[in-house]
Design a protein around this motif. Structure first.
Motif, PDB file in Angstrom:
ATOM      1  N   ASP A 100      55.764  24.222  36.923  1.00 13.01           N
ATOM      2  CA  ASP A 100      56.742  23.622  37.680  1.00 13.01           C
ATOM      3  C   ASP A 100      57.319  22.231  37.131  1.00 13.01           C
ATOM      4  OD1 ASP A 100      58.674  22.809  39.548  1.00 13.01           O
ATOM      5  OD2 ASP A 100      57.231  22.578  41.342  1.00 13.01           O
ATOM      6  N   LEU A 101      58.409  22.056  36.765  1.00 12.33           N
ATOM      7  CA  LEU A 101      58.725  21.008  36.020  1.00 12.33           C
ATOM      8  C   LEU A 101      59.343  19.966  36.998  1.00 12.33           C
ATOM      9  CD1 LEU A 101      59.839  22.272  32.476  1.00 12.33           C
ATOM     10  CD2 LEU A 101      57.567  21.327  33.343  1.00 12.33           C
ATOM     11  N   GLY A 102      59.385  20.128  38.374  1.00 12.27           N
ATOM     12  CA  GLY A 102      60.032  19.261  39.184  1.00 12.27           C
ATOM     13  C   GLY A 102      61.503  19.515  39.337  1.00 12.27           C
ATOM     14  N   PRO A 103      62.199  18.269  39.394  1.00  8.85           N
ATOM     15  CA  PRO A 103      63.641  18.627  39.400  1.00  8.85           C
ATOM     16  C   PRO A 103      64.260  19.422  38.262  1.00  8.85           C
ATOM     17  CG  PRO A 103      63.004  16.175  38.743  1.00  8.85           C
ATOM     18  CD  PRO A 103      61.903  16.943  38.966  1.00  8.85           C
ATOM     19  N   LEU A 104      63.467  19.623  36.956  1.00  8.70           N
ATOM     20  CA  LEU A 104      64.039  20.304  35.814  1.00  8.70           C
ATOM     21  C   LEU A 104      63.919  21.971  36.166  1.00  8.70           C
ATOM     22  CD1 LEU A 104      62.937  18.510  32.987  1.00  8.70           C
ATOM     23  CD2 LEU A 104      65.126  18.511  34.098  1.00  8.70           C
TER      24      LEU A 104
END
Length: 122
Positions: free
Chosen positions: A111-115
């Motif tokens: 999980d790359l957060g907002p990406l």
């Protein structure tokens, strides 16, 4: 030594005692979640998970590149066969390694957060 009448005795300052709570705060839980959790018992599995994630990313990129080249007609039939076989063997080997370490395909996605996720959902 003479005593100075203006001198005062200063008591050392102490911070008020705060009892640690049984439940960590939401902030503490959130910061713990972001840390790398290295447990001696799971370090091999975690390392394999990281390596397989990188290999899976490269496998998907190679597969997309091969499909593009197939569509453009850049490959001979023999090359198409060889590339297709190689990608199938790599996918099978990845499945074997995931099974050996108790990993699912979705476990390899970071999980790359907002990406969003690292690997596209297939």
């Amino acid at each position: 030594m003479s005593a100075d009448p203006d001198a005062r005795i200063v008591e050392p300052r102490t911070e008020p005692h705060v009892e640690p709570s049984a439940e960590p705060s939401a902030e503490a839980r959130g910061s713990r979640r972001k840390r790398l959790d290295l447990e001696p018992d799971t370090v091999e599995r975690d390392l394999v998970k990281l390596v397989l994630t990188v290999v899976e990313l490269l496998r998907q990129l190679m597969e997309r590149q091969a499909l593009r080249r197939f569509d453009e007609g850049d490959l001979t039939e023999e090359q198409e066969e060889r590339v297709g076989l190689t990608l199938m063997l790599l996918e099978d080997r990845m499945a074997e390694l995931r099974d050996r370490y108790g990993l699912r395909p979705e476990d390899l996605n970071l999980d790359l957060g907002p990406l969003g996720p690292l690997l596209p959902r297939e």
